[in-house]
Design an enzyme around this catalytic site. Sequence first.
Site, PDB file in Angstrom:
ATOM      1  N   THR A   1       0.836  -1.211   0.000  1.00  0.00           N
ATOM      2  CA  THR A   1       0.000   0.000   0.000  1.00  0.00           C
ATOM      3  C   THR A   1       0.871   1.261   0.000  1.00  0.00           C
ATOM      4  OG1 THR A   1      -0.233   0.028   2.413  1.00  0.00           O
ATOM      5  CG2 THR A   1      -1.933  -1.132   1.156  1.00  0.00           C
TER       6      THR A   1
ATOM      7  N   ASN B   1      13.146   4.654   4.355  1.00  0.00           N
ATOM      8  CA  ASN B   1      12.274   3.615   4.901  1.00  0.00           C
ATOM      9  C   ASN B   1      11.097   4.278   5.609  1.00  0.00           C
ATOM     10  OD1 ASN B   1      11.554   0.926   5.876  1.00  0.00           O
ATOM     11  ND2 ASN B   1      12.301   1.577   7.886  1.00  0.00           N
TER      12      ASN B   1
ATOM     13  N   HIS C   1       8.459   3.648   8.783  1.00  0.00           N
ATOM     14  CA  HIS C   1       8.243   2.818   9.969  1.00  0.00           C
ATOM     15  C   HIS C   1       6.960   3.295  10.664  1.00  0.00           C
ATOM     16  CE1 HIS C   1       9.198   0.142  13.236  1.00  0.00           C
ATOM     17  NE2 HIS C   1       8.853   1.120  14.061  1.00  0.00           N
TER      18      HIS C   1
END
Length: 207
Positions: A13, A107, A109
């Site tokens: 997603t 990234n 998180h």
Amino acid sequence: MLKIGVLVSGGGTNLQAIIDAIDAGKINGEIVAVVSNRKDAYALERAKKHNIETAWISKKQFVSFDEYEDALIDYFKAKNVGLVIFAGFMVILTSKFADAFKNKIINIHPSLIPSFCGKGFYGLKVHEAALAKGVKVTGATVHFVDSEADTGPIILQKAVEVKEGDTPEILQKRVMEQAEWVIFPEAVRLFAEEKLVVENNIVRRVD
Ligand code: GRF
């Protein structure tokens, strides 16, 4: 134009949010490859629907982790990738990969780092830990990747309210909708426009 390589492991997603932002003309870049360590990751289907090249590169295919990392590095270098995105990528790579793309890996998180992050905090476990602690606010963080898990310089964060009666699944969904899918494409946009500078482990925005 910035060439972007994406590493995924799951549903994708967050990859979708970035594809949509590129299609909407919000990011000055193109995804040149989506690589998964899992053959059945739905993220690969999302990429194929948008005619993006996909590959399955897994540590199972190599005799050592070192060779696996070399293969990933070679693959993205051959494509002249200027940014690598970990979009729900569940493998922890070493400093070898981080050094090959220094300050060029980002990234997402699903918590406000430094809470609920690092080894063992992935997927629903992050939200279970947040609920177990009773925090009233959680959120998501986009950061550059260094040689440790979730320790790299923070680019963007967004807070999300924890509500009475939340389950890990409900909280995960809210964090994705209200934070991850918002700040991830925004961080990629800023990177593509060269508006992010890292100094002493701190990200500064330049306009
Ligand atoms: C997201 O919660 C992301 O923050 C985490 O893994 C999950 C991936 O979801 N790193 P998806 O594959 O992007 O749907």
